[in-house]
Design an enzyme around this catalytic site. Structure first.
Site, mmCIF file in Angstrom:
data_model
loop_
_atom_site.group_PDB
_atom_site.id
_atom_site.type_symbol
_atom_site.label_atom_id
_atom_site.label_comp_id
_atom_site.label_asym_id
_atom_site.label_seq_id
_atom_site.Cartn_x
_atom_site.Cartn_y
_atom_site.Cartn_z
ATOM 1 N N HIS A 259 7.827 8.725 -1.424
ATOM 2 C CA HIS A 259 8.681 8.835 -2.615
ATOM 3 C C HIS A 259 7.893 9.394 -3.782
ATOM 4 O O HIS A 259 6.735 9.049 -4.000
ATOM 5 C CB HIS A 259 9.406 7.531 -2.952
ATOM 6 C CG HIS A 259 8.554 6.362 -3.319
ATOM 7 N ND1 HIS A 259 8.071 6.167 -4.591
ATOM 8 C CD2 HIS A 259 8.125 5.298 -2.591
ATOM 9 C CE1 HIS A 259 7.390 5.034 -4.635
ATOM 10 N NE2 HIS A 259 7.388 4.482 -3.439
ATOM 11 N N ASP A 271 0.993 4.311 -4.750
ATOM 12 C CA ASP A 271 2.437 4.067 -4.599
ATOM 13 C C ASP A 271 3.197 5.046 -5.477
ATOM 14 O O ASP A 271 3.412 4.793 -6.651
ATOM 15 C CB ASP A 271 2.752 2.622 -4.981
ATOM 16 C CG ASP A 271 4.206 2.261 -4.726
ATOM 17 O OD1 ASP A 271 4.891 2.996 -4.008
ATOM 18 O OD2 ASP A 271 4.649 1.235 -5.275
ATOM 19 N N GLU A 305 12.746 5.782 -5.510
ATOM 20 C CA GLU A 305 12.697 4.675 -4.535
ATOM 21 C C GLU A 305 12.615 3.356 -5.263
ATOM 22 O O GLU A 305 13.240 2.363 -4.890
ATOM 23 C CB GLU A 305 11.465 4.857 -3.627
ATOM 24 C CG GLU A 305 11.367 3.828 -2.476
ATOM 25 C CD GLU A 305 10.600 2.571 -2.844
ATOM 26 O OE1 GLU A 305 10.619 1.611 -2.065
ATOM 27 O OE2 GLU A 305 9.980 2.521 -3.940
ATOM 28 N N GLU A 306 11.818 3.344 -6.331
ATOM 29 C CA GLU A 306 11.408 2.076 -6.948
ATOM 30 C C GLU A 306 12.574 1.261 -7.487
ATOM 31 O O GLU A 306 12.568 0.042 -7.436
ATOM 32 C CB GLU A 306 10.397 2.335 -8.072
ATOM 33 C CG GLU A 306 9.043 2.855 -7.589
ATOM 34 C CD GLU A 306 8.250 1.827 -6.780
ATOM 35 O OE1 GLU A 306 8.745 0.719 -6.568
ATOM 36 O OE2 GLU A 306 7.140 2.170 -6.336
ATOM 37 N N ASP A 333 4.626 4.916 2.880
ATOM 38 C CA ASP A 333 4.768 4.249 1.571
ATOM 39 C C ASP A 333 4.088 2.892 1.575
ATOM 40 O O ASP A 333 4.681 1.876 1.238
ATOM 41 C CB ASP A 333 6.250 4.115 1.198
ATOM 42 C CG ASP A 333 6.438 3.499 -0.193
ATOM 43 O OD1 ASP A 333 5.504 3.595 -1.016
ATOM 44 O OD2 ASP A 333 7.504 2.923 -0.446
ATOM 45 N N HIS A 404 2.130 -1.077 -8.542
ATOM 46 C CA HIS A 404 2.988 -1.435 -9.686
ATOM 47 C C HIS A 404 2.188 -1.915 -10.888
ATOM 48 O O HIS A 404 2.745 -2.577 -11.760
ATOM 49 C CB HIS A 404 4.041 -2.478 -9.275
ATOM 50 C CG HIS A 404 4.965 -2.022 -8.188
ATOM 51 N ND1 HIS A 404 6.061 -2.741 -7.809
ATOM 52 C CD2 HIS A 404 4.970 -0.925 -7.406
ATOM 53 C CE1 HIS A 404 6.703 -2.105 -6.832
ATOM 54 N NE2 HIS A 404 6.049 -0.993 -6.579
HETATM 55 ZN ZN ZN Z 1 6.470 2.707 -2.757
HETATM 56 ZN ZN ZN Z 2 6.597 0.524 -5.212
#
Ligand code: ZN
Ligand code: ZN
Ligand code: ZN
Ligand code: ZN
Lengths: 451, 451
Positions: A259, A271, A305-306, A333, A404
């Protein structure tokens, strides 16, 4: 089964050549360096999102993909704004916190209430309403290792509505992360319909330890929380797609990707810049070395995606009548690699081929998996619709230290790790594209998927 | 020298008993838990400073110190305010930065200029003025390990004025720290008299890597910097002192301690809550176990070390005619331990005693050092004035990962490490207090100190 279709010796040799030659390639590392340096944070709906889309399109073209295109993905966007928290009594201290994605704002200038601590979401849900009424719920659930994400994450995603049902005025959680650094981990949360929407934030593990120590002293602990996060209207971004067109079966394709969006706090290196870079580099390696896959190899960089798998859902919607054309789907991912295991989700007749694929990959340290693979978050719905899938499991022992957080940056990337993953994807994509039979996408696997 | 005064066998046995018994004590850990939880950040001149002073006075009394008092320390204070930086071209990205202590503000709404990168301060000083004029200087000097603090820190402390001499409009440095996390390290800087005062900030190592990658692409890189930090008038805090009074020579004393102030970003666990806790616990252990030292043991928690050693200077000013009363001085200000080496600065006649002290401590993993010890930042001027000194070297391999960052929090403390340090200080303080002769503070060591 001596009549099972198998890869030829020559095809196996080519696959082994890819495995060995790609190990000294550095392209995935360079692509990720480019994305994190030239784009950086790219939260869905922000200017970084648009810059990432432009970067991806240009990068696919620069890498010589045969076809490059975009497919629109529309979603509600969200802005972060101010985020502040401090213990105001009995021991004033600022906290390191971040708003959870989708959280509403506090009243302007913040809200102030007593904290009530729970070991986890379930304990909070079992508590009497009186204990929660008018308070700020503090879910203090420590994620011990990377296997506990599914166990701990409901406190983040569903905690606010569950707390609101009992009359809480806000929720703050211990970050869903395995590190011991003072970074809060953001991530998406969802409000249940018909329940009051209360502000939701996460504090770092270091802060959660400290707050727990304060609470243990037995006096009421009051928190002031100020968030100005807000919904911000509909935004249209894009799944950006690059394809290396197949020589014999161009309408069938191996689907890989990651993503493109990231959270805003870091630069989305692990990520999921890593997943984008790994899969782009895998396809490019095949083309650059003059190999002509029978089927196409399609790399999809999914939008948003998040905040709710919007890119994956849009891809399925746009291609739902073409599931049978997907030879195999596998998203990356879960960080920078290496790949440690290969699971499949294919029809029985294709299992000997999977075994051959694993034999080629085994020297990279990859274990065989079962035939119930999950292809990744943005491809999960494709699998549910009957797409043959592979699960190329990435080593995630440090992934939830960084993900994150502001600390998800390129300096954490180790060339040998990401390169092993790109190599694995190249071998996988090549072999799946060359396979003598279909892996079973469509009606055949649809039944298996629904079980 | 068979007439040299030595510790008696019984004194050595008592010292060995302390060494073994204190290892299972947990008091230093508990004291530090209390300070970081109940006070937290305590930057000089802030409300946290006053809370720390109140905490220290109460804690000394609670621990049963015979005398507890405060001595005023007055200094110019400084406030941090807003701190923001972002690359605005060619690739917009926010940076994780912090103002350096003493920095002036930027104009309201910030300043914007092109970055000019230098590998270190010396390279910047050697550059032609035209290269720097109108730019923001970026000192990109990576601190490789904990031994390089002295090598790298001049870029932080003196960089602004050196850059201003060449016409720079601001300075941003790579943090002086050994970690690979996205925390900027603050720390004090000083303006040279008569030179224009320009804003000064530090970015995390992760950000410095990223900015360097951008600059390497060859296009001008522009930074917007916004600081509202400012001088904020004179403030009076206190050195807080607790003493266990000696039974035979109460006016002579062993001087141990740390600094009570911290930077504001973290909770000052390793810098220097640990030093405070280690030395308070050491003295308390002796008293609690009914041992009656001949000389007094004095624990000083110094005010405002971080912004210019103000507590140490005030202590010297208040006690400068009593240097000869200091039997030995040793500050703890390099983290949580363990102690790895013991150096001394004593008159020749006392060296056999130092050797005996080391023999008791050696089983804790402590090596012998030279006789040119430095007692710590707040006691450095006492040594210059002729105070006998000990250098109890703390293991600092991870100290500069954390120090002066938001990540300097209690969760980083390992009980076994801090307890070894407290044990070492207890043995040291007890033996120095019992020594049959003076270690030579006063005229005798003043000559040696000036060499
Ligand atoms: Zn991800
Ligand atoms: Zn993520
Ligand atoms: Zn210090
Ligand atoms: Zn310091």
């Amino acid at each position: 089964n001596d009549t099972a279709p198998l890869f030829t010796e020559k095809e196996l040799q080519t696959a082994a050549w890819i495995r060995d030659a790609a190990r000294s390639d550095n392209l995935s590392y360079k692509i990720l360096e480019s994305l994190t340096t030239e784009v950086g944070p790219r939260m869905a709906g922000t200017p970084g999102d648009a810059r990432a889309v432009a970067w991806a399109e240009a990068k696919f073209k620069e890498l010589g993909f045969d076809k490059v295109w975009k497919e629109p993905v529309t979603y509600p966007s969200w802005t972060r704004g101010i985020e502040k928290a401090e213990i105001v009594a009995p021991f004033p201290q600022p906290l390191s916190i971040t708003a959870l994605g989708n959280s509403v704002a506090t009243p302007k200038n913040g809200l102030r209430a007593e904290l009530v601590e729970f070991a986890n979401l379930k304990e909070m849900m079992a508590a009497p309403d009186e204990k929660v009424q008018g308070k700020i719920v503090f879910i203090n659930h420590r994620m011990q290792n990377s296997n506990e994400y599914g166990l701990v994450v409901p406190g983040r995603s569903a905690g606010a509505s569950e707390a609101a049902r009992k009359g809480a005025v806000a929720i703050v959680i211990r970050s869903v992360g395995t590190d011991n650094h003072r970074f809060p981990h953001t991530g998406v949360m969802q409000y249940a319909p018909g329940v009051a929407q209360i502000p939701a934030a996460a504090m770092s593990n270091s802060d959660a330890d400290m707050v727990a120590r304060m609470i243990k002293r037995g006096k009421p602990v009051s928190l002031k929380l100020e968030l100005s996060s807000a919904a911000a209207g509909t935004y249209t971004s894009y799944n950006v797609i690059g394809e290396m067109t197949g020589s014999e079966l161009p309408n069938e394709y191996v689907l890989i990707g990651g993503h493109l969006d990231s959270w805003d706090l870091g630069t989305g290196a692990i990520d999921d810049g890593a997943g984008c870079a790994i899969t782009m580099a895998a396809a490019e390696f095949i083309k650059r070395n003059g190999l002509k896959p029978k089927r196409s190899i399609r790399v999809v960089l999914f939008a948003n995606e998040e905040q709710g798998l919007f890119g994956g859902k849009a891809y399925l919607a746009a291609h739902q009548n073409q599931i049978a054309q997907i030879q195999a789907a596998a998203e990356a991912d879960l960080g920078q690699g290496p790949v440690t295991k290969m699971a499949s989700f294919v029809r029985t007749e294709a299992l000997p081929l999977v075994k051959q694929m694993h034999s080629v990959l085994a020297p990279l340290g990859i274990e065989p998996g079962d035939n119930n693979a999950f292809p990744g978050p943005d491809m999960g719905d494709l699998r549910m619709a009957g797409a043959a899938s592979f699960g190329l499991a990435l080593k995630a022992d440090d992934y939830f230290d960084l993900h994150h957080t502001p600390d998800d940056t390129f300096d954490k990337i180790e060339p040998a790790r990401i390169n092993q993953a790109a190599t694995t994807y190249a071998v996988f994509a090549w072999m799946a594209a060359q396979a003598p039979i279909s892996f079973g996408s469509g009606q055949e696997l649809l039944k298996a998927a629904k079980k």
